[in-house]
Scaffold this motif. Structure first.
Motif, PDB file in Angstrom:
ATOM      1  N   ALA A   4       0.645  -1.201   0.401  1.00 35.40           N
ATOM      2  CA  ALA A   4       0.176  -0.332  -0.101  1.00 35.40           C
ATOM      3  C   ALA A   4       0.920   1.102  -0.120  1.00 35.40           C
ATOM      4  O   ALA A   4       0.895   2.378  -0.782  1.00 35.40           O
ATOM      5  N   ALA A   5       1.837   1.186   0.616  1.00 37.96           N
ATOM      6  CA  ALA A   5       3.406   2.487   1.097  1.00 37.96           C
ATOM      7  C   ALA A   5       3.680   2.583  -0.243  1.00 37.96           C
ATOM      8  O   ALA A   5       3.531   3.818  -1.257  1.00 37.96           O
ATOM      9  N   ALA A  10       4.257   6.019  -5.570  1.00 42.94           N
ATOM     10  CA  ALA A  10       4.134   5.366  -6.866  1.00 42.94           C
ATOM     11  C   ALA A  10       2.828   6.504  -7.803  1.00 42.94           C
ATOM     12  O   ALA A  10       2.819   7.112  -8.428  1.00 42.94           O
ATOM     13  N   THR A  11       1.673   6.894  -6.601  1.00 35.95           N
ATOM     14  CA  THR A  11       0.739   7.709  -6.748  1.00 35.95           C
ATOM     15  C   THR A  11       0.537   9.280  -6.599  1.00 35.95           C
ATOM     16  O   THR A  11       0.754   9.903  -7.792  1.00 35.95           O
ATOM     17  N   GLU A  12       2.155   9.422  -5.562  1.00 32.93           N
ATOM     18  CA  GLU A  12       1.848  10.720  -5.717  1.00 32.93           C
ATOM     19  C   GLU A  12       3.377  11.406  -6.586  1.00 32.93           C
ATOM     20  O   GLU A  12       3.182  12.306  -7.094  1.00 32.93           O
ATOM     21  N   ALA A  14       3.514   9.744  -9.349  1.00 31.44           N
ATOM     22  CA  ALA A  14       2.716  10.450 -11.467  1.00 31.44           C
ATOM     23  C   ALA A  14       1.835  11.452 -10.605  1.00 31.44           C
ATOM     24  O   ALA A  14       1.940  12.655 -11.446  1.00 31.44           O
ATOM     25  N   ASP A  15       1.762  11.629  -9.808  1.00 37.63           N
ATOM     26  CA  ASP A  15       0.835  13.158  -9.614  1.00 37.63           C
ATOM     27  C   ASP A  15       1.487  14.581  -9.730  1.00 37.63           C
ATOM     28  O   ASP A  15       1.486  14.992 -10.244  1.00 37.63           O
ATOM     29  N   ARG A  16       3.341  13.977  -8.878  1.00 44.03           N
ATOM     30  CA  ARG A  16       3.711  15.588  -9.718  1.00 44.03           C
ATOM     31  C   ARG A  16       4.162  15.114 -10.735  1.00 44.03           C
ATOM     32  O   ARG A  16       4.771  16.567 -10.986  1.00 44.03           O
ATOM     33  N   ALA A  17       4.372  14.523 -11.373  1.00 42.33           N
ATOM     34  CA  ALA A  17       5.257  14.269 -12.472  1.00 42.33           C
ATOM     35  C   ALA A  17       4.090  14.937 -13.695  1.00 42.33           C
ATOM     36  O   ALA A  17       3.865  16.336 -14.334  1.00 42.33           O
TER      37      ALA A  17
END
Lengths: 334, 387
Positions: A4-5, A10-12, A14-17
């Protein structure tokens, strides 16, 4: 790290990118808007200046008259305080307190108001005197020099341009051209691999030149140099700038220039000769200017006293010349 | 995490009372609201807790006790919490008290940000920074709303610090929006154009003038009918007058609305109508309205200044410069790109979920417990991250 971490990380990322990509697209959109003339940088500067005109007590706008109006408005101290209240009976209580205190507060505020009125009156007298002095000075005022260019002496085909570009081709750092017009020399320097930009106090040429994204700013040379960091420039080209200057303006320009040039920086000055200045082909502004060009030898002497090694190249017609100078070591005033 | 000196086994007995001190308790003010919510949290934890104030807004008179009454009420083991955001005689009062002090720091607008606009406020700020330097070394603990504020505390000499978000009841915006304000905003929207919103005091450091420049650029380039709503109290008459003159010079008197302070219901109406929340403030110790905007599903475009980046947590478009063209382009993208808008709103909701009132209150109580010991009747409390 848990799954989960890991997924969260990975989501964070991707959001930053994604947001970085959006911001890059926004930056590109801004560059397009500026280049298309929809929102030239000049308009943004005008917005800043317009707001500064509303800035009170800044010395840049508002003026003494506005400050005095504020002083007048604040000069009277009202001892009769408001008694409104949200609490039932609150207004009555406040009124009672006000009545009890008014004899004392009123005595004090009367004296404060008298003092403030006396100060205000003095300031108005000063304002009147300063205004009168200003009107007297207006009649004797020397207009600040503008750009005086002979059409035959500037532009990509002028005889001195190749020499100026050669002198600056090895510059390691930013190079300034003043007055840059529509950026004709700035573009030529950039094509030669020089990190160049320009300033010119005339809005028309700057607006035209900004359309292709060339870094041009609507400012006078001295005004701009004052805002530049010390030793920040690797080179400066002056054309159409120094000839009409008074001695005082030229001293100011050279003083600030010495401080803003890095060691071993190159200064290139294009000037009309006295003959060129007096010729029928010189622009009418030459007659109206407060100053006149220096003789070539005077430039060598002047720049030598400031720590430059200078040389002069005469133009083919004798109507203009080019001074090329390199700053050796720290100038005396740095 | 360092052990709390007063909570150690051989230290003094746990406190029975944790009292707060505040220069002025003001209604509809972030620090005022935080103080009231913290008192509630402290009482729920089991401590006695009062608010001692130098001045109190009429609406809150029943909530406070005058500061000068504290010496008569002081009891052994009291812990005092000072809500620090401005200069006040309360700071000198607390500097002379023997009780352990928790400094709850909400940032001070630095004097230079007032510039020529408000010399009196600049002088007050300078005095406040002097008082921070006086109290910080004495404080048993410094609480900061943000890492940005924590850095100020450390620089002022605070030896133990913790970051605890400001306590804010975002659910107050869940109340029905003020119908009159909502109707007026709907009528404006019917004529077309995006609604920009900024909430905050009308002062130079919040840079409402830069918002006016940006909305002027936005109307010129993207949306000639766009409007800007500037909501918040107007403590600087000089800045207000200048801003109004500037707006009039730009021909934006119909497009830029300066509302003054509004009720929670009216504020909810403004958030409900906003297409974008735009902040170009150059100094933010935390930025409660950023959270309010995210809670209200309004995408945020903000200048990266002070604690803004931390409060947004990646849930907004963060700008490095306040240039009108850049701000206009960013807002245009946030308003007109449905995919971006959806991602910003979703990220905003997630960020708000990390700032619940209950969570922040728990952190605050845990941090206070590192000085006051466990609340009465509570065997042990987990400690907040104290540095």
């Amino acid at each position: 790290m848990s799954l989960a971490a890991e997924e969260g990380g990975a989501t964070e990322a991707a959001d930053r990118a994604y947001l970085a990509q959006v911001m890059a697209e926004i930056d590109a959109e801004v560059a397009r808007k500026r280049a298309s003339g929809d929102l030239p940088a000049r308009l943004e500067r005008e917005l800043d200046e317009l707001f500064l005109e509303h800035s009170p007590l800044s010395g840049r706008g508002g003026g003494l008259g506005e400050s005095l109006r504020m002083v007048d408005a604040a000069a009277f101290i009202d001892p009769v305080v408001p008694i409104g209240s949200n609490k039932s009976g609150g207004a009555l209580v406040k009124k009672g307190l006000r009545t009890l205190n008014l004899w004392y507060i009123g005595y004090v505020t009367h004296q404060v108001s008298q003092f403030a009125a006396a100060v205000s009156r003095s300031l108005h007298l000063l304002d009147d005197r300063v205004g009168e002095l200003g009107r007297q000075l207006d009649a004797q005022q020397v207009a600040p020099s503008s750009v005086v260019e002979a059409a035959w002496a500037v532009g990509p085909d002028a005889w001195w341009v190749d020499g100026a570009v050669r002198a600056l081709a090895a510059a390691r750092g930013r190079v300034l051209h003043a007055a840059s017009g529509d950026g004709w020399l700035v573009r030529r320097l950039i094509a030669a691999g020089v990190d160049a930009y320009g300033v010119d106090p005339r809005p028309g040429p700057v607006d035209r030149g900004e359309l292709d994204g060339t870094d041009l700013r609507e400012e006078g040379a001295i005004e701009h140099l004052r805002a530049v960091e010390p030793a920040a420039l690797a080179g400066v080209v002056l054309s159409g700038v120094v000839d009409p200057m008074t001695h005082g303006e030229r001293d100011q320009l050279l003083g600030v220039l010495c401080d803003r040039l890095a060691p071993d920086a190159t200064l290139v000055v294009h000037s009309l000769s006295l003959a060129g200045w007096a010729s029928a082909e010189a622009p009418p502004e030459a007659d109206l200017a407060s100053g006149r060009p220096l003789r070539p030898g005077t430039w060598v002497h002047l720049l030598g006293s400031l720590g430059f090694e200078a040389s002069v190249t005469e133009g083919p017609s004798g109507a203009d010349y080019l001074v090329t100078a390199v700053l050796r070591g720290a100038p005396p005033n740095r | 995490m360092s052990p709390a000196p007063d909570a150690a086994g051989d230290g003094p007995p746990p406190a029975r009372a944790v009292h707060q001190f505040v220069p002025a308790l003001i209604a509809r003010d972030a620090t005022g609201s935080h103080t009231l919510l913290l008192r509630q949290a402290l009482r729920e934890a089991g401590w006695r807790s009062e608010i001692f104030a130098e001045a109190t807004h009429d609406e809150l008179l029943a909530e406070t006790v005058p500061v000068e009454e504290y010496p008569a009420r002081a009891a052994p083991g009291d812990v005092l919490v000072y809500q620090f955001s401005t200069s006040s005689a309360v700071a000198e009062f607390l500097a002379g008290r023997p009780e352990p002090l928790v400094l709850d720091y909400h940032n001070v607008t630095h004097p230079e940000l007032y510039g020529d606009w408000d010399p009196a406020s600049a002088a007050r700020s300078a005095a406040a920074l002097d008082q921070l330097a006086l109290l910080a070394p004495k404080a048993a603990l410094g609480l900061a709303d943000s890492a940005f504020n924590e850095a100020d505390l450390v620089a002022a000499g605070c030896r133990r610090t913790a970051v605890v978000p400001v306590l804010v009841d975002l659910d107050r915006l869940a109340a029905p929006p003020d119908p009159r304000v909502a109707a007026r905003l709907r009528a404006g929207k019917a004529a077309g154009g995006a609604d920009w919103l900024f909430v905050g005091r009308l002062v130079p450091s919040k840079a409402q003038h830069d918002l006016v420049k940006a909305v002027w650029a936005y109307r010129r380039c993207y949306d000639p009918a766009a409007r800007l709503h500037l909501v918040g109290p107007t403590p600087s008459r000089r800045y207000l007058a200048s801003l109004r003159g500037f707006v009039a010079d730009l021909g934006l008197s119909e497009a830029v609305r300066i509302t003054g302070e509004v009720s929670d219901a009216a504020l909810a109406a403004y958030y409900a109508a906003a297409d974008a929340y735009v902040s170009l403030s150059v100094h933010e110790g935390f930025g409660v309205p950023l959270l309010e905007a995210m809670r209200s599903s309004v995408p945020v475009v903000a200048l990266s200044a002070g604690a803004v980046e931390g409060t947004l947590g990646g849930a907004g478009l963060l700008l490095g410069r306040a240039e009108p063209a850049l701000v206009a382009a960013a807002v245009h993208r946030a308003v007109c790109d449905p995919a971006l808008r959806a991602r910003l709103v979703a990220a905003g909701h997630a960020q708000v979920a990390r700032h619940t009132l209950a969570g922040s209150a728990r952190l605050a109580v845990e941090a206070v417990a590192t000085v006051a010991g466990p609340p009465p009747g509570v065997a042990a409390q987990p400690q907040a991250a104290v540095r």
